[in-house]
Write an enzyme that holds these catalytic residues in place. Structure first.
Site, PDB file in Angstrom:
ATOM      1  N   ARG A 212       0.850  -1.190   0.000  1.00 19.45           N
ATOM      2  CA  ARG A 212       0.000   0.000   0.000  1.00 19.45           C
ATOM      3  C   ARG A 212       0.885   1.239   0.000  1.00 19.45           C
ATOM      4  NH1 ARG A 212      -4.602   0.377   4.476  1.00 19.45           N
ATOM      5  NH2 ARG A 212      -2.900   0.886   5.875  1.00 19.45           N
TER       6      ARG A 212
ATOM      7  N   SER B  72     -12.715  -3.209  -0.147  1.00 18.88           N
ATOM      8  CA  SER B  72     -12.991  -2.756   1.216  1.00 18.88           C
ATOM      9  C   SER B  72     -14.478  -2.473   1.373  1.00 18.88           C
ATOM     10  CB  SER B  72     -12.199  -1.482   1.527  1.00 18.88           C
ATOM     11  OG  SER B  72     -10.813  -1.732   1.508  1.00 18.88           O
TER      12      SER B  72
ATOM     13  N   LYS C 123      -4.059   4.709   9.377  1.00 21.55           N
ATOM     14  CA  LYS C 123      -4.921   5.210   8.308  1.00 21.55           C
ATOM     15  C   LYS C 123      -5.771   6.335   8.876  1.00 21.55           C
ATOM     16  CE  LYS C 123      -7.915   3.711   4.535  1.00 21.55           C
ATOM     17  NZ  LYS C 123      -8.775   2.646   3.987  1.00 21.55           N
TER      18      LYS C 123
END
Length: 212
Positions: A41, A110, A139
């Site tokens: 990511r 997601s 996050k």
């Protein structure tokens, strides 16, 4: 081409901005400790740098027989021949993703609600990432999942569900009755002094949590 069956049990999601040597170290040691799949990511990394990092991570993972999932960037996933791609609700829509990737490529989506999860399955997702199941600092826009939603999503779909968000060896046991197929780990591994040892401890916890 038939898709390979994925083992989501201990799923490492890398943290943004790790120096390359550190990234490769964390990935290698985490896999040595039992990580079964790795998602790269890099939300803020430019395309060429993301591609270069993905190539190096994939080379390492290929040597360890562990699949690589690319977060968001379908172009990077295709360019490096990744095993799959993971997209969020605000990324390229799943039907559009499915148009440009080979049938052999895994697609994760997601979801935070039962409705999003059902829609993802109907559109062809192979697995669903659900979170944040615990408070997380990795996050910034992550919202804590309401109590019971993870279990409701698991019950509503027939594809694997991976729990994510703030999971560590202390709290993972509370996922015991969730029905999730695995746990996605970020900072508990990427910031660990000993990623291999931490992965081993997490895997022991997971083996007590998940029955398959």
């Amino acid at each position: 081409m038939k898709k390979n069956k994925m083992n989501y049990r201990l799923y490492l999601v890398t943290e943004e901005g790790l120096p390359l040597n550190k990234l490769l170290q964390v990935v290698g040691e985490s896999v040595a400790g039992g990580v079964t799949v790795v998602q790269l990511r890099e939300k803020k990394t430019e395309a060429k740098d993301f591609y270069d990092r993905a190539l190096k991570v994939k080379k390492l993972l290929d040597s360890l027989s562990v699949p690589l999932i690319i977060n968001d960037r379908v172009d990077v996933a295709l360019a490096v021949g990744a095993a799959g791609v993971h997209v969020g609700q605000s990324d390229l829509p799943l039907p559009a993703v499915k148009k440009v990737i080979p049938e052999s490529m895994i697609v994760g989506v997601s979801a935070r609600t039962v409705e999003e999860a059902i829609a993802a399955e109907e559109e062809g997702a192979d697995y669903i990432g659900v979170g944040s199941v615990f408070p997380t600092s990795t996050k910034a826009d992550a919202k804590l999942l309401p109590t019971g939603v993870l279990q409701h999503i698991v019950s509503a779909v027939s594809i694997p569900v991976v729990a994510i968000g703030g999971i560590n060896e202390i709290n993972i046991g509370s996922l015991k009755d969730s029905g999730a197929a695995g746990a996605a780990i970020v900072s508990a591994l990427t910031r660990a002094a000993n990623p291999k040892g931490t992965a081993e401890k997490l895997l022991k916890c997971i083996n007590g949590v998940y029955s398959f």
